[in-house]
Design a protein around this motif. Structure first.
Motif, PDB file in Angstrom:
ATOM      1  N   ASP A  48       3.954   7.077  -0.978  1.00  0.00           N
ATOM      2  CA  ASP A  48       4.604   8.269  -1.660  1.00  0.00           C
ATOM      3  C   ASP A  48       5.745   7.680  -2.254  1.00  0.00           C
ATOM      4  O   ASP A  48       6.757   8.182  -3.026  1.00  0.00           O
ATOM      5  CB  ASP A  48       5.546   9.164  -0.420  1.00  0.00           C
ATOM      6  CG  ASP A  48       6.133   8.221   0.708  1.00  0.00           C
ATOM      7  OD1 ASP A  48       5.583   7.286   1.091  1.00  0.00           O
ATOM      8  OD2 ASP A  48       7.279   8.640   0.849  1.00  0.00           O
ATOM      9  N   GLU A  49       5.950   6.268  -2.382  1.00  0.00           N
ATOM     10  CA  GLU A  49       7.148   5.452  -3.332  1.00  0.00           C
ATOM     11  C   GLU A  49       6.376   4.836  -4.181  1.00  0.00           C
ATOM     12  O   GLU A  49       5.422   4.025  -4.010  1.00  0.00           O
ATOM     13  CB  GLU A  49       7.879   4.562  -2.237  1.00  0.00           C
ATOM     14  CG  GLU A  49       8.796   5.363  -1.260  1.00  0.00           C
ATOM     15  CD  GLU A  49       9.525   6.339  -1.765  1.00  0.00           C
ATOM     16  OE1 GLU A  49      10.406   6.019  -2.804  1.00  0.00           O
ATOM     17  OE2 GLU A  49       9.797   7.557  -1.404  1.00  0.00           O
ATOM     18  N   SER A  50       6.909   4.743  -5.672  1.00  0.00           N
ATOM     19  CA  SER A  50       6.506   4.024  -6.544  1.00  0.00           C
ATOM     20  C   SER A  50       7.165   2.892  -6.740  1.00  0.00           C
ATOM     21  O   SER A  50       6.608   1.737  -7.378  1.00  0.00           O
ATOM     22  CB  SER A  50       6.460   5.010  -7.858  1.00  0.00           C
ATOM     23  OG  SER A  50       7.922   5.465  -8.171  1.00  0.00           O
ATOM     24  N   SER A  51       8.367   2.592  -6.181  1.00  0.00           N
ATOM     25  CA  SER A  51       9.003   1.170  -6.265  1.00  0.00           C
ATOM     26  C   SER A  51       9.249   0.451  -5.131  1.00  0.00           C
ATOM     27  O   SER A  51       9.798  -0.459  -5.101  1.00  0.00           O
ATOM     28  CB  SER A  51      10.606   1.894  -6.668  1.00  0.00           C
ATOM     29  OG  SER A  51      10.773   2.617  -7.980  1.00  0.00           O
ATOM     30  N   TRP A  52       8.516   0.926  -4.037  1.00  0.00           N
ATOM     31  CA  TRP A  52       8.472   0.449  -2.738  1.00  0.00           C
ATOM     32  C   TRP A  52       7.135   0.135  -2.197  1.00  0.00           C
ATOM     33  O   TRP A  52       6.283   1.035  -2.533  1.00  0.00           O
ATOM     34  CB  TRP A  52       9.364   0.948  -1.729  1.00  0.00           C
ATOM     35  CG  TRP A  52      10.732   1.083  -2.165  1.00  0.00           C
ATOM     36  CD1 TRP A  52      11.239   2.118  -2.811  1.00  0.00           C
ATOM     37  CD2 TRP A  52      11.902   0.155  -1.678  1.00  0.00           C
ATOM     38  NE1 TRP A  52      12.645   2.124  -3.081  1.00  0.00           N
ATOM     39  CE2 TRP A  52      12.847   0.641  -2.477  1.00  0.00           C
ATOM     40  CE3 TRP A  52      11.853  -1.342  -1.422  1.00  0.00           C
ATOM     41  CZ2 TRP A  52      14.283   0.060  -2.580  1.00  0.00           C
ATOM     42  CZ3 TRP A  52      12.913  -1.748  -1.018  1.00  0.00           C
ATOM     43  CH2 TRP A  52      14.203  -1.379  -2.010  1.00  0.00           C
ATOM     44  N   THR A  53       6.829  -0.804  -1.473  1.00  0.00           N
ATOM     45  CA  THR A  53       5.905  -1.167  -0.603  1.00  0.00           C
ATOM     46  C   THR A  53       5.881  -1.520   0.681  1.00  0.00           C
ATOM     47  O   THR A  53       7.173  -1.422   1.035  1.00  0.00           O
ATOM     48  CB  THR A  53       4.765  -2.339  -1.411  1.00  0.00           C
ATOM     49  OG1 THR A  53       5.776  -3.578  -0.993  1.00  0.00           O
ATOM     50  CG2 THR A  53       4.547  -2.188  -2.508  1.00  0.00           C
ATOM     51  N   CYS A  54       5.158  -1.424   1.723  1.00  0.00           N
ATOM     52  CA  CYS A  54       5.661  -1.811   2.983  1.00  0.00           C
ATOM     53  C   CYS A  54       6.094  -3.297   3.483  1.00  0.00           C
ATOM     54  O   CYS A  54       7.169  -3.465   3.930  1.00  0.00           O
ATOM     55  CB  CYS A  54       4.344  -1.631   4.064  1.00  0.00           C
ATOM     56  SG  CYS A  54       3.543  -0.046   4.215  1.00  0.00           S
ATOM     57  N   SER A  55       5.876  -3.867   2.444  1.00  0.00           N
ATOM     58  CA  SER A  55       6.499  -5.462   2.459  1.00  0.00           C
ATOM     59  C   SER A  55       8.048  -5.319   2.181  1.00  0.00           C
ATOM     60  O   SER A  55       8.758  -6.129   2.617  1.00  0.00           O
ATOM     61  CB  SER A  55       5.660  -6.419   1.911  1.00  0.00           C
ATOM     62  OG  SER A  55       5.352  -6.133   0.441  1.00  0.00           O
ATOM     63  N   SER A  56       8.090  -4.666   0.603  1.00  0.00           N
ATOM     64  CA  SER A  56       9.323  -4.858   0.191  1.00  0.00           C
ATOM     65  C   SER A  56      10.130  -4.066   0.807  1.00  0.00           C
ATOM     66  O   SER A  56      11.634  -4.070   0.843  1.00  0.00           O
ATOM     67  CB  SER A  56       9.068  -4.225  -1.366  1.00  0.00           C
ATOM     68  OG  SER A  56       8.961  -3.091  -1.234  1.00  0.00           O
ATOM     69  N   CYS A  57       9.856  -2.906   1.673  1.00  0.00           N
ATOM     70  CA  CYS A  57      10.615  -1.950   2.501  1.00  0.00           C
ATOM     71  C   CYS A  57      10.921  -2.654   3.786  1.00  0.00           C
ATOM     72  O   CYS A  57      11.868  -1.954   4.513  1.00  0.00           O
ATOM     73  CB  CYS A  57      10.180  -0.673   2.395  1.00  0.00           C
ATOM     74  SG  CYS A  57      11.094   0.408   3.363  1.00  0.00           S
ATOM     75  N   GLY A  58      10.215  -3.541   4.123  1.00  0.00           N
ATOM     76  CA  GLY A  58      10.666  -4.210   5.447  1.00  0.00           C
ATOM     77  C   GLY A  58       9.784  -3.450   6.397  1.00  0.00           C
ATOM     78  O   GLY A  58      10.164  -3.783   7.754  1.00  0.00           O
ATOM     79  N   GLY A  59       8.759  -2.588   6.090  1.00  0.00           N
ATOM     80  CA  GLY A  59       7.894  -2.044   7.110  1.00  0.00           C
ATOM     81  C   GLY A  59       7.682  -0.502   6.563  1.00  0.00           C
ATOM     82  O   GLY A  59       8.167   0.013   5.712  1.00  0.00           O
ATOM     83  N   CYS A  60       6.748   0.094   7.378  1.00  0.00           N
ATOM     84  CA  CYS A  60       6.217   1.567   7.163  1.00  0.00           C
ATOM     85  C   CYS A  60       6.348   2.346   8.344  1.00  0.00           C
ATOM     86  O   CYS A  60       6.416   1.608   9.475  1.00  0.00           O
ATOM     87  CB  CYS A  60       4.845   1.328   6.638  1.00  0.00           C
ATOM     88  SG  CYS A  60       4.865   1.016   4.848  1.00  0.00           S
ATOM     89  N   PRO A  61       6.370   3.597   8.294  1.00  0.00           N
ATOM     90  CA  PRO A  61       6.420   4.363   9.530  1.00  0.00           C
ATOM     91  C   PRO A  61       5.073   4.202  10.407  1.00  0.00           C
ATOM     92  O   PRO A  61       4.016   4.066   9.680  1.00  0.00           O
ATOM     93  CB  PRO A  61       6.573   5.858   8.989  1.00  0.00           C
ATOM     94  CG  PRO A  61       6.184   5.911   7.688  1.00  0.00           C
ATOM     95  CD  PRO A  61       6.559   4.364   6.951  1.00  0.00           C
ATOM     96  N   GLU A  62       5.339   4.059  11.617  1.00  0.00           N
ATOM     97  CA  GLU A  62       4.092   4.187  12.531  1.00  0.00           C
ATOM     98  C   GLU A  62       3.424   5.115  12.805  1.00  0.00           C
ATOM     99  O   GLU A  62       2.223   5.276  13.234  1.00  0.00           O
ATOM    100  CB  GLU A  62       4.409   3.443  13.937  1.00  0.00           C
ATOM    101  CG  GLU A  62       5.087   2.008  13.766  1.00  0.00           C
ATOM    102  CD  GLU A  62       5.499   1.305  15.000  1.00  0.00           C
ATOM    103  OE1 GLU A  62       5.378   2.119  16.205  1.00  0.00           O
ATOM    104  OE2 GLU A  62       5.964   0.336  15.153  1.00  0.00           O
ATOM    105  N   SER A  63       3.956   6.507  12.605  1.00  0.00           N
ATOM    106  CA  SER A  63       3.422   7.790  12.849  1.00  0.00           C
ATOM    107  C   SER A  63       3.978   8.558  11.771  1.00  0.00           C
ATOM    108  O   SER A  63       4.880   8.558  11.312  1.00  0.00           O
ATOM    109  CB  SER A  63       3.763   8.201  14.129  1.00  0.00           C
ATOM    110  OG  SER A  63       4.967   8.357  14.319  1.00  0.00           O
ATOM    111  N   CYS A  64       3.073   9.725  11.472  1.00  0.00           N
ATOM    112  CA  CYS A  64       3.526  10.887  10.625  1.00  0.00           C
ATOM    113  C   CYS A  64       4.923  11.559  11.151  1.00  0.00           C
ATOM    114  O   CYS A  64       4.915  11.943  12.067  1.00  0.00           O
ATOM    115  CB  CYS A  64       2.409  11.949  10.291  1.00  0.00           C
ATOM    116  SG  CYS A  64       2.570  13.095   9.294  1.00  0.00           S
ATOM    117  N   GLY A  65       5.655  11.957  10.041  1.00  0.00           N
ATOM    118  CA  GLY A  65       6.952  12.357  10.675  1.00  0.00           C
ATOM    119  C   GLY A  65       7.983  11.474  10.524  1.00  0.00           C
ATOM    120  O   GLY A  65       9.508  11.809  10.511  1.00  0.00           O
TER     121      GLY A  65
END
Length: 247
Positions: free
Chosen positions: A100-117
């Motif tokens: 959902d982000e064009s300027s971020w990835t899980c690595s650059s963001c420092g992680g992604c959510p583990e579950s929906c919501g």
């Protein structure tokens, strides 16, 4: 600047005033806005958890979850999780792979959510590191400049202190040698308060000021009275005149 905005947003969040049925507090402007913000959707008069297409927040009794859009369009993540379009490209990873982000990835963001919501706050992470680092650098530069100024001021004050102490010592010595003596007066107090505390030890006000003498007055040296040079010249001129008259 971004860090200040983040802190301002956090302060606004703490100032929320609307209380849900579960005692959870939200903003007043989030009431009847088409979003289920309360865990039981009690903030919406036209919606409920069952009628809202995205349901209610996942944490009953808590305000920690994201609000649910009941009437707006949704962004569907690769894993099927539905995210409100207002959260697309908002600086937070809402999808499991951050699609959902064009300027971020899980690595650059420092992680992604583990579950929906859930969400990973990439923009807040940016505030916490880059802007915080800039703020620390600016504070350090300011502190260094202030330290330099303080050192310069200290050196100037030390020079004034040293010179004033020497001047008081010298003046006190001159008064003692002249026989006038030294005492504490206006000049001594001024030196003590403004320049050097040692003016207490080396007072600079004369204790017995020498009286001013009129021109032509005799000067007493010991027990001998001597006339001033002006008076001597007048007496000599008078003697010469008397001699001329006699002749």
């Amino acid at each position: 600047m971004k860090l200040l905005l983040a802190l301002s947003a956090l302060s606004a969040e703490l100032a929320a005033s609307y209380s849900c049925n579960s005692a959870c507090e939200i903003y007043d402007n989030e009431v009847d806005d088409g979003y289920c913000d309360c865990p039981d959707c009690s903030d919406e008069s036209e919606w409920s958890c069952s009628s809202c297409g995205t349901g209610c927040p996942d944490y009953p009794g808590s305000c920690e979850d994201r609000s649910r859009n009941c009437a707006g369009s949704l962004f569907v993540c690769d894993d099927g999780c539905q995210v409100d379009n207002v959260f697309v490209d908002d600086g937070d990873c809402d999808c499991g792979n951050c699609e959902d982000e064009s300027s971020w990835t899980c690595s650059s963001c420092g992680g992604c959510p583990e579950s929906c919501g859930e969400a990973s706050f990439c923009s807040f992470s940016e505030y916490s590191y880059s802007d915080y680092s800039d703020l620390v650098s600016a504070v350090n530069s300011t502190m260094q400049m202030m330290m330099i100024i303080q050192i310069v001021v200290f050196l100037i004050r030390a020079g004034i202190f040293a010179y004033a102490t020497y001047w008081c010592w010298k003046k006190n010595k001159q008064l003692q040698e002249s026989g006038q003596g030294a005492t504490c007066g206006g000049v001594t107090c001024m030196c003590c308060f403004c320049c050097t505390i040692f003016a207490i030890c080396f007072t600079v006000d004369p204790a017995n000021p020498m009286p001013r003498q009129a021109v032509g007055a005799p000067v007493v040296v010991g027990a001998t009275v001597q006339a001033q040079p002006v008076q001597a010249q007048v007496v000599q001129a008078q003697v010469v005149k008397d001699d001329s008259n006699t002749a």
